[in-house]
Design a protein around this motif. Structure first.
Motif, PDB file in Angstrom:
ATOM      1  N   GLU A 190      -7.986   4.826   2.400  1.00  0.00           N
ATOM      2  CA  GLU A 190      -6.543   5.707   2.225  1.00  0.00           C
ATOM      3  C   GLU A 190      -6.053   5.718   0.757  1.00  0.00           C
ATOM      4  OE1 GLU A 190      -3.358   4.215   4.475  1.00  0.00           O
ATOM      5  OE2 GLU A 190      -3.971   2.303   4.448  1.00  0.00           O
ATOM      6  N   ILE A 191      -6.428   4.507   0.234  1.00  0.00           N
ATOM      7  CA  ILE A 191      -5.831   4.384  -1.282  1.00  0.00           C
ATOM      8  C   ILE A 191      -7.013   5.026  -2.325  1.00  0.00           C
ATOM      9  CG2 ILE A 191      -5.954   2.806  -3.276  1.00  0.00           C
ATOM     10  CD1 ILE A 191      -3.695   2.543  -1.011  1.00  0.00           C
ATOM     11  N   ARG A 244       1.634   2.011  -3.424  1.00  0.00           N
ATOM     12  CA  ARG A 244       0.525   2.506  -4.312  1.00  0.00           C
ATOM     13  C   ARG A 244       0.123   4.133  -3.738  1.00  0.00           C
ATOM     14  NH1 ARG A 244      -4.573  -1.249  -3.037  1.00  0.00           N
ATOM     15  NH2 ARG A 244      -5.216  -0.229  -5.004  1.00  0.00           N
ATOM     16  N   LYS A 245       0.308   4.289  -2.673  1.00  0.00           N
ATOM     17  CA  LYS A 245       0.218   5.899  -2.208  1.00  0.00           C
ATOM     18  C   LYS A 245       1.226   6.558  -2.795  1.00  0.00           C
ATOM     19  CE  LYS A 245      -0.425   4.523   2.418  1.00  0.00           C
ATOM     20  NZ  LYS A 245      -0.678   4.625   3.763  1.00  0.00           N
ATOM     21  N   SER A 246       2.401   6.063  -2.737  1.00  0.00           N
ATOM     22  CA  SER A 246       3.547   7.174  -3.304  1.00  0.00           C
ATOM     23  C   SER A 246       3.453   7.270  -4.803  1.00  0.00           C
ATOM     24  CB  SER A 246       4.975   6.237  -3.142  1.00  0.00           C
ATOM     25  OG  SER A 246       5.519   6.344  -1.746  1.00  0.00           O
ATOM     26  N   CYS A 303       0.681   7.538  -6.256  1.00  0.00           N
ATOM     27  CA  CYS A 303      -0.352   8.765  -6.378  1.00  0.00           C
ATOM     28  C   CYS A 303       0.227   9.944  -6.528  1.00  0.00           C
ATOM     29  CB  CYS A 303      -1.546   8.381  -5.408  1.00  0.00           C
ATOM     30  SG  CYS A 303      -2.634   7.049  -5.739  1.00  0.00           S
ATOM     31  N   LYS A 304       1.130  10.171  -5.413  1.00  0.00           N
ATOM     32  CA  LYS A 304       2.087  11.461  -5.287  1.00  0.00           C
ATOM     33  C   LYS A 304       2.788  11.611  -6.552  1.00  0.00           C
ATOM     34  CE  LYS A 304       1.025  12.706  -1.091  1.00  0.00           C
ATOM     35  NZ  LYS A 304      -0.096  13.729  -0.931  1.00  0.00           N
ATOM     36  N   ASP A 346       0.886  -1.208  -0.078  1.00  0.00           N
ATOM     37  CA  ASP A 346       0.147   0.136   0.100  1.00  0.00           C
ATOM     38  C   ASP A 346       1.028   1.133  -0.041  1.00  0.00           C
ATOM     39  OD1 ASP A 346      -2.468  -1.424  -0.084  1.00  0.00           O
ATOM     40  OD2 ASP A 346      -2.797  -1.123   2.203  1.00  0.00           O
ATOM     41  N   GLU A 347       1.903   1.238   0.894  1.00  0.00           N
ATOM     42  CA  GLU A 347       2.816   2.350   0.700  1.00  0.00           C
ATOM     43  C   GLU A 347       3.406   2.834  -0.713  1.00  0.00           C
ATOM     44  OE1 GLU A 347       3.813   5.536   2.431  1.00  0.00           O
ATOM     45  OE2 GLU A 347       3.036   3.731   3.694  1.00  0.00           O
ATOM     46  N   LYS A 359      -8.715   7.664  -1.234  1.00  0.00           N
ATOM     47  CA  LYS A 359      -8.545   9.153  -1.177  1.00  0.00           C
ATOM     48  C   LYS A 359      -7.206   9.526  -1.883  1.00  0.00           C
ATOM     49  CE  LYS A 359      -7.498  12.817   2.196  1.00  0.00           C
ATOM     50  NZ  LYS A 359      -6.487  13.703   1.224  1.00  0.00           N
ATOM     51  N   CYS A 360      -6.061   8.736  -1.760  1.00  0.00           N
ATOM     52  CA  CYS A 360      -4.959   9.317  -2.562  1.00  0.00           C
ATOM     53  C   CYS A 360      -5.110   9.260  -4.090  1.00  0.00           C
ATOM     54  CB  CYS A 360      -3.705   8.220  -2.331  1.00  0.00           C
ATOM     55  SG  CYS A 360      -2.872   8.091  -0.783  1.00  0.00           S
TER      56      CYS A 360
END
Length: 244
Positions: free
Chosen positions: A194-195, A154-156, A158-159, A151-152, A197-198
């Protein structure tokens, strides 16, 4: 043979020492605003960091690769790479990012690779060293990371996409944009809030370009019937309509 293994280990150790030395020089230059390192950056990237970042068969040199990618991030963070140097090496960066972003064995290597992508996109806003061809190579590599097992990561990514869509110099056809959004929007239905939202945060950045709004709203409406979690999809539709 034992001798080959010893030689390989010694080679990796030497490379790691070299990477640590370069990291120290970059950090020192960043702290003291010493721009002298700029004169050696082209040599450092070409002779040390690019070869160290490349995948090699039967070479357990993950720490060397991660160290080299970290050094590249730091060089760009401290504005130590001239645009001409970036133009010269961008194809080489993309070549090793193809393997490091997709590495099945080391999620940390993928994470550092994603951070390098974000850093390159940030520097590209001012230095404009990526052309349309580079972007066409890069965006499919980025999209794959939306399905990363971590997940980390996946969030990164998105950034990275937020930065990608903030770059005014990036222009591509509606077809490419549609492909990116169609691949990304299904993650607005992820079971993790959280995913969702990102993904929402980077999709709202896309509507800075007025011609993309109609494409995005069409995709939202098409996907709406298939969604289980509609909270962020509805937010996105509302956001687009408010900003039309």
């Amino acid at each position: 043979s034992e001798m080959c293994i010893r030689d390989r280990d010694k080679d990796i150790e030497m490379r790691m020492d070299m990477i640590m030395l370069i990291e120290h020089l970059i950090s020192s230059a960043g702290k003291t605003n010493d721009s002298n390192l700029v004169y050696f950056v082209e040599f450092i990237i070409e002779q040390i960091l690019i070869p160290a970042s490349a995948w090699k068969a039967n070479r357990p040199n993950y720490n060397v690769r991660k160290g080299a990618l970290y050094c590249l991030i730091k060089l760009y963070q401290h504005n130590l790479v001239n645009p001409e140097v970036s133009i010269k090496f961008i194809k080489s960066y993309l070549a090793f990012l193809k393997s490091s972003l997709d590495d099945d064995w080391d999620c940390e290597l993928r994470n550092i690779s994603i951070k390098l992508v974000t850093r390159l996109l940030t520097s590209n806003k001012t230095d404009k060293f990526m052309n349309e061809e580079d972007i066409r190579i890069l965006y499919p590599l980025m999209l794959k990371r939306l399905d990363d097992s971590q997940d980390e990561n996946r969030k990164s990514i998105c950034k990275s996409f937020e930065t990608f869509f903030e770059t005014e110099s990036i222009n591509f056809s509606g077809n490419v944009f549609e492909y990116i959004c169609q691949s990304a929007i299904i993650h607005l239905d992820d079971n993790k809030e959280e995913i969702r939202k990102c993904v929402f945060d980077f999709l709202v950045k896309t509507i800075n370009n007025i011609s993309y709004k109609a494409i995005l709203i069409k995709i939202c409406e098409e996907e709406s019937t298939r969604f289980t979690n509609k909270d962020y999809l509805n937010k996105l539709i509302e956001f687009i309509n408010k900003n039309s």
